[in-house]
Design a protein around this motif. Structure first.
Motif, PDB file in Angstrom:
ATOM      1  N   ASP A 145     -45.452 -11.563  -1.007  1.00 26.54           N
ATOM      2  CA  ASP A 145     -45.929 -11.411  -2.387  1.00 26.54           C
ATOM      3  C   ASP A 145     -44.882 -12.008  -3.330  1.00 26.54           C
ATOM      4  OD1 ASP A 145     -43.875  -9.625  -2.367  1.00 26.54           O
ATOM      5  OD2 ASP A 145     -45.037  -7.905  -3.069  1.00 26.54           O
ATOM      6  N   GLY A 146     -45.037 -11.773  -4.602  1.00 24.51           N
ATOM      7  CA  GLY A 146     -44.118 -12.366  -5.578  1.00 24.51           C
ATOM      8  C   GLY A 146     -42.683 -11.918  -5.373  1.00 24.51           C
ATOM      9  N   ASN A 147     -42.494 -10.650  -5.032  1.00 29.62           N
ATOM     10  CA  ASN A 147     -41.137 -10.147  -4.787  1.00 29.62           C
ATOM     11  C   ASN A 147     -40.485 -10.876  -3.618  1.00 29.62           C
ATOM     12  OD1 ASN A 147     -40.843  -8.209  -6.774  1.00 29.62           O
ATOM     13  ND2 ASN A 147     -41.773  -6.582  -5.565  1.00 29.62           N
ATOM     14  N   VAL A 148     -41.257 -11.018  -2.558  1.00 32.88           N
ATOM     15  CA  VAL A 148     -40.710 -11.644  -1.347  1.00 32.88           C
ATOM     16  C   VAL A 148     -40.433 -13.133  -1.611  1.00 32.88           C
ATOM     17  CG1 VAL A 148     -41.231 -12.200   1.056  1.00 32.88           C
ATOM     18  CG2 VAL A 148     -41.792  -9.934   0.140  1.00 32.88           C
ATOM     19  N   GLU A 149     -41.319 -13.769  -2.348  1.00 28.73           N
ATOM     20  CA  GLU A 149     -41.086 -15.181  -2.686  1.00 28.73           C
ATOM     21  C   GLU A 149     -39.761 -15.341  -3.429  1.00 28.73           C
ATOM     22  OE1 GLU A 149     -45.675 -16.807  -3.168  1.00 28.73           O
ATOM     23  OE2 GLU A 149     -44.563 -16.182  -4.936  1.00 28.73           O
ATOM     24  N   ARG A 150     -39.511 -14.425  -4.322  1.00 26.06           N
ATOM     25  CA  ARG A 150     -38.274 -14.508  -5.109  1.00 26.06           C
ATOM     26  C   ARG A 150     -37.046 -14.340  -4.213  1.00 26.06           C
ATOM     27  NH1 ARG A 150     -39.628 -11.070  -8.349  1.00 26.06           N
ATOM     28  NH2 ARG A 150     -38.610  -9.224  -7.554  1.00 26.06           N
ATOM     29  N   VAL A 151     -37.075 -13.328  -3.359  1.00 28.70           N
ATOM     30  CA  VAL A 151     -35.914 -13.053  -2.503  1.00 28.70           C
ATOM     31  C   VAL A 151     -35.641 -14.240  -1.583  1.00 28.70           C
ATOM     32  CG1 VAL A 151     -35.002 -11.561  -0.690  1.00 28.70           C
ATOM     33  CG2 VAL A 151     -36.325 -10.559  -2.556  1.00 28.70           C
ATOM     34  N   THR A 160     -37.612 -26.123  -4.949  1.00 22.52           N
ATOM     35  CA  THR A 160     -38.985 -26.625  -5.116  1.00 22.52           C
ATOM     36  C   THR A 160     -39.780 -25.568  -5.876  1.00 22.52           C
ATOM     37  OG1 THR A 160     -38.716 -27.454  -2.884  1.00 22.52           O
ATOM     38  CG2 THR A 160     -40.934 -27.555  -3.811  1.00 22.52           C
ATOM     39  N   PRO A 161     -40.622 -25.991  -6.834  1.00 16.72           N
ATOM     40  CA  PRO A 161     -41.437 -24.978  -7.532  1.00 16.72           C
ATOM     41  C   PRO A 161     -42.243 -24.139  -6.543  1.00 16.72           C
ATOM     42  CG  PRO A 161     -41.629 -27.100  -8.617  1.00 16.72           C
ATOM     43  CD  PRO A 161     -40.839 -27.335  -7.362  1.00 16.72           C
ATOM     44  N   LEU A 162     -42.381 -22.862  -6.895  1.00 18.34           N
ATOM     45  CA  LEU A 162     -43.024 -21.900  -5.986  1.00 18.34           C
ATOM     46  C   LEU A 162     -44.362 -22.377  -5.446  1.00 18.34           C
ATOM     47  CD1 LEU A 162     -42.717 -18.201  -7.145  1.00 18.34           C
ATOM     48  CD2 LEU A 162     -41.935 -19.284  -5.028  1.00 18.34           C
ATOM     49  N   GLU A 222     -30.215 -16.345 -10.825  1.00 20.80           N
ATOM     50  CA  GLU A 222     -31.095 -15.961 -11.935  1.00 20.80           C
ATOM     51  C   GLU A 222     -32.091 -17.049 -12.327  1.00 20.80           C
ATOM     52  OE1 GLU A 222     -29.044 -14.100 -15.147  1.00 20.80           O
ATOM     53  OE2 GLU A 222     -27.836 -12.910 -13.758  1.00 20.80           O
ATOM     54  N   ILE A 223     -31.834 -18.268 -11.917  1.00 20.75           N
ATOM     55  CA  ILE A 223     -32.780 -19.330 -12.315  1.00 20.75           C
ATOM     56  C   ILE A 223     -33.810 -19.617 -11.218  1.00 20.75           C
ATOM     57  CG2 ILE A 223     -31.218 -20.401 -13.962  1.00 20.75           C
ATOM     58  CD1 ILE A 223     -30.764 -22.602 -11.823  1.00 20.75           C
ATOM     59  N   LEU A 224     -33.713 -18.910 -10.105  1.00 18.87           N
ATOM     60  CA  LEU A 224     -34.691 -19.085  -9.026  1.00 18.87           C
ATOM     61  C   LEU A 224     -35.574 -17.849  -8.943  1.00 18.87           C
ATOM     62  CD1 LEU A 224     -32.517 -20.703  -6.205  1.00 18.87           C
ATOM     63  CD2 LEU A 224     -34.062 -21.833  -7.811  1.00 18.87           C
ATOM     64  N   PRO A 225     -36.824 -17.954  -8.513  1.00 12.20           N
ATOM     65  CA  PRO A 225     -37.472 -19.196  -8.087  1.00 12.20           C
ATOM     66  C   PRO A 225     -37.905 -20.040  -9.273  1.00 12.20           C
ATOM     67  CG  PRO A 225     -38.995 -17.359  -7.943  1.00 12.20           C
ATOM     68  CD  PRO A 225     -37.692 -16.784  -8.363  1.00 12.20           C
ATOM     69  N   ARG A 226     -38.043 -21.327  -9.011  1.00 13.85           N
ATOM     70  CA  ARG A 226     -38.536 -22.217 -10.054  1.00 13.85           C
ATOM     71  C   ARG A 226     -40.055 -22.145 -10.104  1.00 13.85           C
ATOM     72  NH1 ARG A 226     -34.132 -24.599 -12.061  1.00 13.85           N
ATOM     73  NH2 ARG A 226     -32.686 -25.658 -10.654  1.00 13.85           N
ATOM     74  N   LYS A 227     -40.557 -22.197 -11.307  1.00 13.71           N
ATOM     75  CA  LYS A 227     -42.015 -22.180 -11.461  1.00 13.71           C
ATOM     76  C   LYS A 227     -42.458 -23.464 -12.137  1.00 13.71           C
ATOM     77  CE  LYS A 227     -42.433 -17.265 -11.461  1.00 13.71           C
ATOM     78  NZ  LYS A 227     -42.147 -16.097 -12.234  1.00 13.71           N
ATOM     79  N   ALA A 228     -43.606 -23.949 -11.745  1.00 16.06           N
ATOM     80  CA  ALA A 228     -44.154 -25.132 -12.408  1.00 16.06           C
ATOM     81  C   ALA A 228     -44.481 -24.750 -13.850  1.00 16.06           C
ATOM     82  CB  ALA A 228     -45.406 -25.593 -11.674  1.00 16.06           C
ATOM     83  N   ALA A 229     -44.361 -25.719 -14.764  1.00 24.36           N
ATOM     84  CA  ALA A 229     -44.653 -25.435 -16.170  1.00 24.36           C
ATOM     85  C   ALA A 229     -46.057 -24.849 -16.302  1.00 24.36           C
ATOM     86  CB  ALA A 229     -44.540 -26.723 -16.971  1.00 24.36           C
TER      87      ALA A 229
END
Ligand code: SF4
Length: 344
Positions: A145-151, A160-162, A222-229
């Protein structure tokens, strides 16, 4: 699955941390008890798009009222929707009920134990299937999920953007999942993301992966994960009508079962259209003199914003349709509170 090497060390470290810091949540089985698949499923469906704090009272209410999947399957859809009110995304409640009926009717009340079987059920997507398979049935599955993607983005300093990194992240999680305790591993990773590797100001000094974490080493956590605009959400406009009868009742209608806010009650109104505001042309439920209420009702959905103009009118003669008193079920008390019946 990794039993030795760096992945094994990472999984073991995370499980040790989980042993000390696991969140105590009502759907989790204490100690080594086997989790109740009904509880795991119910919590995972409720947690989609919602926070743990918001879900806990709903989970307790549902399990007190419907202690097993058979009880929930036997409940009426209206009762389930009413108990769900406030959690939002009502399609989830409909799917929850449909899923309970399928499991009670076709599977003798037993959940399928693998991801493929779970994925075939209403309302269960890849993340939920993996989470249930891992937590309830001890399967090696990547619940991302979003939490796991971040970790994971931070652990490996993935820039690479998420949206383009999802399959790499899923593969990485699968590599990390230990053969023993895959369910605890899935919950540990969720807890790490929720309590330590938080979106802002991750607490790396408390993290069991701090020595291995590439983002920490490079000072870019703090700047990861990157997200597409993000694309700007489009705005849709519409008109709704508060039509009151001389007996104090107000006209409502039910939305189609399929689609946004499927099956919910709403005030009659126009279609919601993008582009310039249009006049209410032909969408009023009665040919009377309408008074426009100043201002507008605004609400943000996940993929668009909605702005509604509210019109108020009175009618004396009885007419067809669904007329409800504002003091009885769902209670809009003024034209300005139309929003409540629109799920806002
Ligand atoms: Fe997240 Fe920091 Fe742990 Fe890396 S060290 S996983 S950034 S909390």
């Amino acid at each position: 699955m990794a039993e030795q090497g760096p992945n094994h060390g990472l999984a073991a470290g995370l499980l040790r941390w989980y042993g000390r810091h696991a969140r105590s949540l009502p759907w989790r089985a204490p100690g080594s008890r086997r989790p109740n698949p009904y509880h795991v499923w119910l919590s995972e469906i409720m947690l989609q798009q919602t926070t743990v704090a918001a879900v806990i009272p709903y989970f307790q209410k549902f399990t007190a009222r419907w202690p097993g999947i058979g009880d929930l399957a036997a409940a009426s859809l209206d009762d389930v929707l009413a108990a769900w009110a406030g959690l939002g995304y009502y399609a989830r409640a409909r799917n929850l009920h449909a899923c309970a009926k399928t499991i009670a009717g076709k599977f003798g009340g037993q959940f399928p134990e693998n991801e493929d079987g779970l994925l075939a059920l209403p309302g269960i997507g890849p993340y939920t299937a993996a989470a249930i398979a891992a937590i309830a049935f001890g399967r090696s599955a990547a619940a991302v999920d979003g939490n796991v993607e971040r970790v994971i983005s931070r652990l490996d300093a993935i820039e690479t953007p998420l949206s383009q990194a999802k399959s790499a992240i899923t593969s990485r999680v699968l590599d990390l999942v230990p053969a023993m305790r895959p369910g605890d591993f899935a919950q540990a990773l969720m807890d790490l993301g929720a309590t330590v590797c938080t979106p802002r100001t991750p607490r790396c000094e408390l993290c069991p992966w701090t020595l291995a974490c590439k983002a920490k080493a490079r000072g870019m956590a703090e700047i990861l994960p990157r997200k597409a605009a993000k694309k700007k959400a489009p705005v849709r406009f519409g008109h709704v009508f508060w039509l009151e009868r001389s007996d104090g009742t107000v006209l409502l209608r039910r939305r189609p079962e399929i689609g946004l806010l499927g099956g919910m009650l709403e005030f009659p109104g126009s279609e919601w259209m993008e582009g310039a505001r249009r006049s209410p042309n032909g969408s009023a439920p009665a040919d009377i003199s309408w008074k426009r209420i100043p201002g507008s009702v605004q609400h943000t959905f996940t993929h668009f914003k909605l702005e509604l103009i509210v019109h108020q009118g009175m009618i004396n003669s009885p007419s067809g349709g669904l007329w409800l008193h504002p003091e009885i079920s769902p209670p809009p008390r003024s034209p300005q509170s139309c929003a409540r019946l629109h799920g806002m």
